[in-house]
Write a protein that holds these residues in place. Structure first.
Motif, PDB file in Angstrom:
ATOM      1  N   GLN A 312      21.695  43.282 -22.951  1.00 20.25           N
ATOM      2  CA  GLN A 312      21.933  44.691 -22.737  1.00 20.25           C
ATOM      3  C   GLN A 312      22.323  45.327 -24.446  1.00 20.25           C
ATOM      4  O   GLN A 312      21.948  46.468 -24.574  1.00 20.25           O
ATOM      5  N   ALA A 313      23.011  44.629 -25.168  1.00 17.65           N
ATOM      6  CA  ALA A 313      23.452  45.276 -26.482  1.00 17.65           C
ATOM      7  C   ALA A 313      23.047  44.368 -27.454  1.00 17.65           C
ATOM      8  O   ALA A 313      23.130  44.825 -28.712  1.00 17.65           O
ATOM      9  N   ARG A 314      22.627  43.063 -27.306  1.00 20.26           N
ATOM     10  CA  ARG A 314      22.135  42.223 -28.533  1.00 20.26           C
ATOM     11  C   ARG A 314      20.983  41.581 -28.150  1.00 20.26           C
ATOM     12  O   ARG A 314      20.506  41.452 -27.104  1.00 20.26           O
ATOM     13  N   ARG A 315      20.319  41.218 -29.349  1.00 24.26           N
ATOM     14  CA  ARG A 315      19.314  40.614 -29.111  1.00 24.26           C
ATOM     15  C   ARG A 315      19.400  39.002 -29.787  1.00 24.26           C
ATOM     16  O   ARG A 315      20.010  38.838 -30.991  1.00 24.26           O
ATOM     17  N   PHE A 316      19.116  37.873 -28.922  1.00 26.96           N
ATOM     18  CA  PHE A 316      19.574  36.673 -29.197  1.00 26.96           C
ATOM     19  C   PHE A 316      18.418  35.887 -29.539  1.00 26.96           C
ATOM     20  O   PHE A 316      17.437  35.911 -28.677  1.00 26.96           O
ATOM     21  N   LEU A 317      18.445  34.936 -30.530  1.00 21.91           N
ATOM     22  CA  LEU A 317      17.572  33.940 -30.747  1.00 21.91           C
ATOM     23  C   LEU A 317      18.163  32.492 -30.717  1.00 21.91           C
ATOM     24  O   LEU A 317      19.153  32.186 -31.107  1.00 21.91           O
ATOM     25  N   VAL A 318      17.572  31.838 -29.559  1.00 20.18           N
ATOM     26  CA  VAL A 318      18.148  30.906 -28.952  1.00 20.18           C
ATOM     27  C   VAL A 318      17.463  29.502 -29.478  1.00 20.18           C
ATOM     28  O   VAL A 318      16.225  29.416 -29.332  1.00 20.18           O
ATOM     29  N   ASP A 353      21.578  37.800 -33.099  1.00 22.45           N
ATOM     30  CA  ASP A 353      22.324  36.706 -32.907  1.00 22.45           C
ATOM     31  C   ASP A 353      21.726  35.298 -32.667  1.00 22.45           C
ATOM     32  O   ASP A 353      21.116  35.064 -31.595  1.00 22.45           O
ATOM     33  N   VAL A 354      21.909  34.652 -33.588  1.00 22.67           N
ATOM     34  CA  VAL A 354      21.472  33.156 -33.685  1.00 22.67           C
ATOM     35  C   VAL A 354      22.242  32.268 -32.884  1.00 22.67           C
ATOM     36  O   VAL A 354      23.247  31.824 -33.245  1.00 22.67           O
ATOM     37  N   THR A 364      27.386  29.632 -31.785  1.00 21.42           N
ATOM     38  CA  THR A 364      26.834  30.774 -32.538  1.00 21.42           C
ATOM     39  C   THR A 364      26.672  30.528 -33.704  1.00 21.42           C
ATOM     40  O   THR A 364      27.750  29.969 -34.552  1.00 21.42           O
ATOM     41  N   PHE A 365      25.429  30.427 -34.528  1.00 21.28           N
ATOM     42  CA  PHE A 365      25.304  30.143 -36.026  1.00 21.28           C
ATOM     43  C   PHE A 365      25.133  31.503 -36.857  1.00 21.28           C
ATOM     44  O   PHE A 365      25.626  31.311 -38.009  1.00 21.28           O
ATOM     45  N   ALA A 366      24.879  32.714 -36.325  1.00 16.54           N
ATOM     46  CA  ALA A 366      24.949  33.850 -36.961  1.00 16.54           C
ATOM     47  C   ALA A 366      24.870  35.053 -35.777  1.00 16.54           C
ATOM     48  O   ALA A 366      24.354  34.886 -35.043  1.00 16.54           O
ATOM     49  N   THR A 367      25.596  36.103 -36.346  1.00 18.56           N
ATOM     50  CA  THR A 367      25.597  37.316 -35.810  1.00 18.56           C
ATOM     51  C   THR A 367      25.040  38.418 -36.347  1.00 18.56           C
ATOM     52  O   THR A 367      25.288  38.453 -37.592  1.00 18.56           O
ATOM     53  N   ALA A 368      24.282  39.353 -35.790  1.00 19.12           N
ATOM     54  CA  ALA A 368      23.634  40.413 -36.368  1.00 19.12           C
ATOM     55  C   ALA A 368      22.800  40.023 -37.625  1.00 19.12           C
ATOM     56  O   ALA A 368      23.055  40.679 -38.860  1.00 19.12           O
TER      57      ALA A 368
END
Length: 437
Positions: A312-318, A353-354, A364-368
Motif C-alpha cells: 500500500q505504501a512501499r514497493r518490495f523487491l523479494v 525496499d529490498v 531487509t537489505f535496503a529501504t527506499a
C-alpha cells in the motif's frame, strides 16, 4: 569443475576499484556471473582470490621496514580456501575460538603464527592452544590470566601472553562493533594491566611480555587509531622504564572499507605510517589483525529476484537471499550496494525496499533504494559481502547454508558446497533414547 568461465583484466592491480559502467568491483567485471549462478545456484557467495592477494600484499608492502606480522582475523571469513590463500601469502591468524584455531591449523597456518583473542576462552580451548604451541594469548581478564596459569602449570609449559588494554577511545563506528571504550566488555584498563605486570611473579608459567589493543571495526578515520596508539605507546614506555621487557605490541585491526559511495577507507600506507610514528624506537615484534579490510570487497552474493510486490505504501523487491545468508543489514543497519545484472541493468529506475523471504520484518537489505526495475528471475549482486557474510550465516527458517566459490584467473572452484536439507537435519533425532538425569 566444468569449463572455465572467468577472464580477468590486467586492471586487477588496482585492487577493488569500482567499474563505473556496471557498478561491480574490478575483480568481478569480466566474470560471467549469470553463467556461474546458473551452474551453482543462488544464493551464492563469490570470492575473488586475486583481490584478496592484492590487499594482503599491499599491507605487507606498507609495513616493510618494520618487524611486523599480519594476523588475519578469522572471524571475518573463515572459509578454508580463503585461509589457505592468506597462509600462502604469509599471513598468520587472529582467532577467538577453538573452532577457529582448528580452521587455521587445517589451512596450513603455523601455530606459532596464531594469536588467541576473545573475552571468554574455555579451559578446553586454552588447553588445546597450549598443546599445539600457539604463538600468543591476548588476555582480557584476571580470571583468564589465572586460568592460563593453572592450565599451563599442569602441562609443564610456559604460555606466552599479551595484555589487551582498553584505551577508552571512541572508534566513531557502529555501537555494536565498538570495542575500545571503558563500557565495552573487551580488555582491561591500563591501571589493571599495570598491576598485572608489577605482580607477574604470581603467574610463573605465563610469560607476560606483550600488549594488545583493538578499538573497533569498520574504522573510516585513523584519528581514533592514532589516539589509541599514542596511549599504547605511552604505556609501553612506562613499562619499559619500570624494567618490564615488552617483546610484542599487537595494534589490533578494524580498518574499514568502502561499502557505499562517498565513504573513504583508510589507506594501508597511512595506517602503517601511523604505527611507525607511534611505536618509533620499539625493538620488538609488531602485530596487526586485519580482517574486513582484506576480504570484504573481494566478496559478493549472487541472488535472484523471486518477485516484485506492490504494498500500500512501499514497493518490495523479494530476493532468494535472506538475513540468514547475509545478516549485516539486519544486525547493523549496514549498507551494501546492490547491482542488478543482465537486462535489468538497462531498465528504467524504481524505488524498492529490498527484502528476503524470511519471516522477520528485519529481513531487509535496503529501504527506499533506487535501482533499475527488476523482474522475477533477474540476477542481482550484493556487494561488499566477503567479510562477516557467510561467517555469520545461519539456517534460520530451515534455510540450508548457501554455496561459496573462489575465482582465480580463468578458473573457479566450489569451496563450500551448498548445504542439503538432509545435511542440515542430520544432527536431529527423535526422543526415543530416554535417560535419567
Amino acid at each position: 569443475m566444468g569449463a572455465a568461465i572467468f577472464f580477468w583484466s590486467n586492471a586487477l592491480d588496482q585492487g577493488f576499484t569500482r567499474d563505473d559502467h556496471c557498478g561491480l568491483p574490478e575483480a568481478f567485471r569480466q566474470a560471467d556471473l549469470p553463467a556461474l549462478a546458473a551452474r551453482e545456484g543462488t544464493p551464492l557467495y563469490v570470492y575473488a582470490a586475486p583481490a584478496i592477494r592484492q590487499r594482503v600484499r599491499a599491507l605487507r608492502e606498507a609495513l616493510s621496514g618494520l618487524d611486523a606480522g599480519i594476523r588475519y582475523a578469522v572471524k571475518a571469513n573463515g572459509n578454508g580456501a580463503v585461509l589457505r590463500l592468506l597462509a600462502e601469502e604469509g599471513a598468520g591468524a587472529d582467532i577467538v575460538s577453538g573452532g577457529e584455531l582448528e580452521r587455521a591449523l587445517r589451512a596450513g597456518i603455523a601455530a606459532a603464527d596464531i594469536v588467541f583473542s576473545g573475552v571468554g576462552k574455555s579451559d578446553a580451548e586454552i588447553a588445546l592452544a597450549l598443546d599445539v604451541g600457539i604463538g600468543r594469548f591476548n588476555i582480557e581478564s584476571r580470571a583468564e590470566l589465572d586460568a592460563i596459569q593453572r592450565i599451563a602449570a599442569a602441562r609443564g609449559v610456559t604460555a606466552v601472553a599479551s595484555v589487551r588494554i582498553n584505551p577508552d577511545v571512541d572508534a566513531m563506528t557502529h555501537a555494536k562493533i565498538s570495542t575500545g571504550k571503558a563500557e565495552n566488555k573487551f580488555g582491561v584498563s591500563i591501571a589493571e594491566a599495570r598491576a598485572w605486570f608489577d605482580a607477574k611473579a604470581q603467574w610463573p608459567d605465563v610469560r607476560l611480555d606483550g600488549l594488545h589493543m583493538h578499538i573497533g571495526s569498520q574504522l573510516l578515520s585513523l584519528d581514533p587509531v592514532r589516539e589509541a596508539l599514542a596511549r599504547m605507546a605511552a604505556f609501553w614506555k612506562e613499562l619499559a622504564a619500570a624494567g618490564h621487557a615488552i617483546a610484542s605490541i599487537d595494534v589490533g585491526g578494524g580498518l574499514g572499507v568502502r561499502y557505499r559511495e562517498g565513504e573513504q577507507a583508510p589507506d594501508a600506507r597511512e595506517y602503517a605510517d601511523a604505527i611507525r610514528q607511534a611505536l618509533a624506537g620499539f625493538g620488538g615484534r609488531i602485530l596487526v589483525e586485519p580482517g574486513r579490510w582484506l576480504v570484504a570487497e573481494a566478496g559478493i552474493v549472487l541472488t535472484r529476484v523471486l518477485l516484485e510486490k506492490h504494498g500500500q505504501a512501499r514497493r518490495f523487491l523479494v530476493l532468494d537471499a535472506a538475513m540468514n545468508d547475509l545478516l549485516r543489514p539486519s544486525l547493523y543497519d549496514a549498507w551494501h550496494d546492490i547491482v542488478p545484472l543482465g537486462a535489468a541493468a538497462a531498465r528504467e529506475s524504481a524505488t524498492y525496499d529490498v527484502v528476503g523471504p524470511v519471516c522477520e520484518t528485519g529481513d531487509t537489505f535496503a529501504t527506499a533504494r533506487e535501482l533499475p526495475r527488476c523482474e522475477a528471475g533477474d540476477l542481482v549482486a550484493i556487494l561488499g559481502a566477503g567479510a562477516y557474510g557467510a561467517s555469520m550465516g545461519s539456517t534460520y527458517n530451515s534455510r540450508p547454508l548457501p554455496a561459496e566459490v573462489l575465482v582465480d584467473g580463468d578458473r573457479y572452484a566450489v569451496v563450500r558446497r551448498r548445504q542439503s536439507l538432509d545435511e542440515m537435519l542430520s544432527g536431529e533425532q527423535p526422543a526415543s533414547d530416554w535417560r535419567r538425569t
